[in-house]
Design an enzyme around this catalytic site. Structure first.
Site, short mmCIF file in Angstrom:
data_model
loop_
_atom_site.label_atom_id
_atom_site.label_comp_id
_atom_site.label_asym_id
_atom_site.label_seq_id
_atom_site.Cartn_x
_atom_site.Cartn_y
_atom_site.Cartn_z
N GLU A 197 31.67 45.57 54.14
CA GLU A 197 31.11 46.16 52.90
C GLU A 197 31.95 47.35 52.42
O GLU A 197 31.43 48.32 51.87
CB GLU A 197 29.64 46.49 53.07
CG GLU A 197 28.85 45.21 53.34
CD GLU A 197 27.38 45.29 53.10
OE1 GLU A 197 26.96 46.07 52.24
OE2 GLU A 197 26.64 44.54 53.77
N LEU A 233 31.49 37.12 48.83
CA LEU A 233 32.48 37.74 47.94
C LEU A 233 33.88 37.55 48.51
O LEU A 233 34.79 37.08 47.83
CB LEU A 233 32.16 39.24 47.80
CG LEU A 233 33.13 40.10 46.99
CD1 LEU A 233 33.14 39.67 45.52
CD2 LEU A 233 32.77 41.59 47.08
N1 COS Z 1 29.02 49.51 39.90
C1 COS Z 1 29.18 48.97 38.66
N2 COS Z 1 30.40 48.73 38.13
C2 COS Z 1 31.48 49.02 38.89
C3 COS Z 1 31.37 49.56 40.18
C4 COS Z 1 30.07 49.82 40.68
N3 COS Z 1 29.90 50.34 41.89
N4 COS Z 1 32.61 49.75 40.68
C5 COS Z 1 33.49 49.35 39.75
N5 COS Z 1 32.78 48.90 38.66
C6 COS Z 1 33.35 48.42 37.40
C7 COS Z 1 34.30 49.44 36.79
O1 COS Z 1 33.58 50.35 35.98
C8 COS Z 1 35.24 48.58 35.98
O2 COS Z 1 34.57 48.22 34.78
P1 COS Z 1 35.35 48.07 33.36
O3 COS Z 1 35.99 46.74 33.38
O4 COS Z 1 34.25 48.15 32.36
O5 COS Z 1 36.33 49.20 33.28
C9 COS Z 1 35.36 47.34 36.84
O6 COS Z 1 34.19 47.28 37.68
C10 COS Z 1 36.60 47.33 37.72
O7 COS Z 1 36.58 48.49 38.50
P2 COS Z 1 37.87 49.07 39.19
O8 COS Z 1 38.98 49.16 38.18
O9 COS Z 1 37.51 50.30 39.93
O10 COS Z 1 38.27 47.90 40.17
P3 COS Z 1 39.42 47.82 41.27
O11 COS Z 1 40.01 46.48 41.21
O12 COS Z 1 40.30 49.03 41.20
O13 COS Z 1 38.58 47.80 42.66
C11 COS Z 1 37.48 48.71 44.52
C12 COS Z 1 37.75 48.77 43.02
C13 COS Z 1 38.76 48.71 45.37
C14 COS Z 1 36.69 49.96 44.82
C15 COS Z 1 36.64 47.45 44.84
O14 COS Z 1 37.42 46.28 44.70
C16 COS Z 1 35.99 47.47 46.20
O15 COS Z 1 34.95 48.08 46.40
N6 COS Z 1 36.61 46.77 47.17
C17 COS Z 1 36.01 46.57 48.47
C18 COS Z 1 35.22 45.33 48.45
C19 COS Z 1 34.32 45.23 49.62
O16 COS Z 1 33.54 46.11 49.92
N7 COS Z 1 34.42 44.09 50.29
C20 COS Z 1 33.57 43.77 51.36
C21 COS Z 1 32.80 42.56 50.94
S1 COS Z 1 31.24 42.40 51.62
S2 COS Z 1 31.56 42.26 53.55
#
Ligand code: COS
Length: 389
Positions: free
Chosen positions: A371, A125
C-alpha cells in the site's frame, strides 16, 4: 484532538481483544508455518462484523467510525498480522471504495456481501511492471461494440486475499491513448466466479504467510458496464483515494505488531536474569524499551489523527492524504524498529521459532512495502507539504 475513547469505542476494542486472544492467538503459529488461509477464523470475524466496521448498517456493516475500525484492527493484528491483512483489505480497500464511489446497485450487491462477512473482497491495482508507478497499468478493459460490457485482459500481481476473494475491485486501462496514461484508467468490480477469471501462482512470502497473495489473470473476462465504479477515466484517482483509507489500516496493523513485540519484551525484561539480576535493570535494555514505547505512542497519535481526519473529510470533502501517509510511514517504520529491538532483547530466544517474536519481525517488514513503500509515503508527504510535484 479528543483522545478520550467513548464507551462504544472501548466496547468494540475489548470485544476485538477477547476475540483475537481467544480465537486467533492460539492458531497463529500454525497458520504461519503452513501458510494456509485461516478460513474458519475469517468466517467468524465476518460474523462479528469485523469486515465492515465503518460501513453503514443498511449495507451490512456495523455503522461505526474509522477510530472503531483502527482499534479493532490493532487488536486483531496484535494476535496475528495475517488476519489483520485480510481484515484491512476487506474494510478499506474493498468496502470503502464501493461505499464512496459505488452505485446503489453495487452497494446492495457487492458491498453488503463483503461488509456482512459473507464474501471476501480484494483490490487489484499492482501489475508485474507497475508497483510504485501505479499509473502504468497494462491490464486492458475494452468496451464492447454494443456498449454493454467491457472485455478485461491481462495480469495483476501481489493480490492480497486473491485466492480467497469472491469480489475484487480491479483497475484497468479503458483508454490506452489517454495522456497522461493514468487518465485512461477505470475501476470495476468483478466476480471471481465468472468465466475469464483465474488465479495464478501464490506468492511464497517472508511474513503474513497466512494471508494468501497471488497473481490473478483475466482472459476475455466480460464485465457488465454497470460494474464500472465511477466514470471512465476516474480509476486512478479512485485507486489513490482508496489507498488513503487503506494506509490507515496498514498503520493500525503495524501498531498491533509493534505492541505485541513490545509487550513480550517488557515481560522478558522483567523475568530474564543475567549477571544476577533481571535484564530490565540494565540501562541498555531500558533505553530500548523507552524508545520502543515512545515510537508506539507517537504512532498511535498519528493513526488516531488520520482516522479523525478521514471521518471529518466525509463532511468537508477534504483529502486526508497527508495524515494517512504520515501515520503509515511512521507506524510501519516503528513496527520494524520495535520488532528488531524485541529480538535483540530476547537474544537467542528472539531468534528462535519457539516464540512468536521472529514472526512479528517477519510480519512487520511488509508494512513498509505494501500500500505504498516508505519511499512513496515520503514522496507523498513532501509533495503535500511543498505543493510541488
Ligand atoms: N486522492 C485523490 N486524487 C489523487 C490522490 C489522492 N490521494 N493522489 C493523486 N491524485 C490525483 C492527482 O491530483 C492527479 O490528478 P490530476 O490529473 O487532476 O492532476 C492524479 O491523481 C495523478 O497524480 P500524480 O501526478 O501525483 O501521480 P503520479 O503518477 O506522480 O503518482 C504516486 C503518484 C507515486 C504517489 C502514486 O502512484 C502512488 O501512490 N504509488 C504507490 C502505489 C501503491 O501504493 N501501490 C500499492 C498497491 S496496493 S498493495
Amino acid at each position: 484532538m479528543d483522545l478520550q475513547l467513548s464507551d462504544e469505542h472501548r466496547m468494540i476494542r475489548d470485544m476485538a481483544r477477547d476475540f483475537a486472544q481467544n480465537e486467533i492467538a492460539p492458531i497463529a503459529t500454525h497458520y504461519d508455518e503452513t501458510g494456509e488461509f485461516p478460513a474458519e477464523t475469517i468466517r467468524k470475524m465476518g460474523a462479528q462484523g469485523f469486515m465492515g466496521i465503518a460501513v453503514p448498517e443498511e449495507y451490512g456493516g456495523v455503522g461505526m467510525d474509522t477510530l472503531a475500525y483502527v482499534l479493532t484492527l490493532v487488536e486483531i493484528s496484535k494476535a496475528d498480522a495475517s488476519h489483520g491483512t485480510i481484515m484491512s483489505v476487506c474494510n478499506s480497500l474493498f468496502c470503502y471504495g464501493l461505499l464512496r464511489y459505488g452505485t446503489q446497485e453495487q452497494k446492495e450487491k457487492y458491498l453488503r456481501a463483503v461488509a456482512s462477512g459473507q464474501a471476501i473482497g480484494a483490490y487489484a491495482l499492482t501489475e508485474p511492471q507497475s508497483g510504485s508507478d501505479a499509473g502504468n497499468i497494462r491490464v486492458t478493459a475494452d468496451l464492447s461494440p454494443d456498449g454493454n460490457h467491457y472485455v478485461i485482459n491481462g495480469t495483476k500481481s501481489w493480490i492480497s486475499s486473491g485466492p480467497a476473494a469472491r469480489y475484487i475491485v480491479v483497475f484497468a486501462q479503458s483508454d490506452p491513448d489517454a495522456k497522461p496514461r493514468y487518465r485512461g484508467v477505470s475501476a470495476f468490480v468483478i466476480d471471481a466466479e465468472q468465466a475469464g477469471f483465474s488465479c495464478g501462482k501464490t506468492e511464497p512470502k517472508l511474513g503474513i504467510r497466512a494471508s494468501a497473495t497471488c497473481e490473478i489473470h483475466f482472459e476475455d473476462y466480460k464485465c457488465p458496464v454497470e460494474n464500472r465504479i465511477g466514470e471512465e477515466g476516474d480509476g486512478f484517482k479512485i485507486a489513490m483515494s482508496v489507498l488513503d483509507a487503506g494506509r490507515i489500516g496498514i498503520a493500525s496493523q503495524a501498531l498491533g505488531i509493534a505492541e505485541a513485540a513490545y509487550e513480550a519484551s517488557l515481560v522478558y525484561a522483567r523475568e530474564r536474569q543475567a549477571f544476577g539480576q533481571e535484564i530490565g535493570h540494565f540501562q541498555m535494555i531500558q533505553q530500548k524499551l523507552a524508545d520502543m514505547k515512545c515510537r508506539i505512542e507517537a504512532s498511535r497519535l498519528l493513526i488516531y489523527q488520520a482516522a479523525l481526519a478521514k471521518d471529518e473529510a466525509k463532511k468537508t470533502g477534504a483529502r486526508y492524504t497527508l495524515e494517512s501517509s504520515m501515520a503509515k510511514l511512521y507506524a510501519s517504520e516503528t513496527a520494524m524498529l520495535v520488532t528488531t529491538q524485541a529480538i535483540q532483547i530476547h537474544g537467542g530466544m528472539g531468534y528462535s521459532k519457539e516464540l512468536p517474536i521472529e514472526r512479528y519481525f517477519r510480519d512487520a517488514k511488509v508494512t513498509e512495502i505494501y500500500e505504498g513503500t516508505s519511499e512513496i509515503q515520503r514522496l507523498v508527504i513532501a509533495r503535500m507539504e511543498t505543493g510541488l510535484r
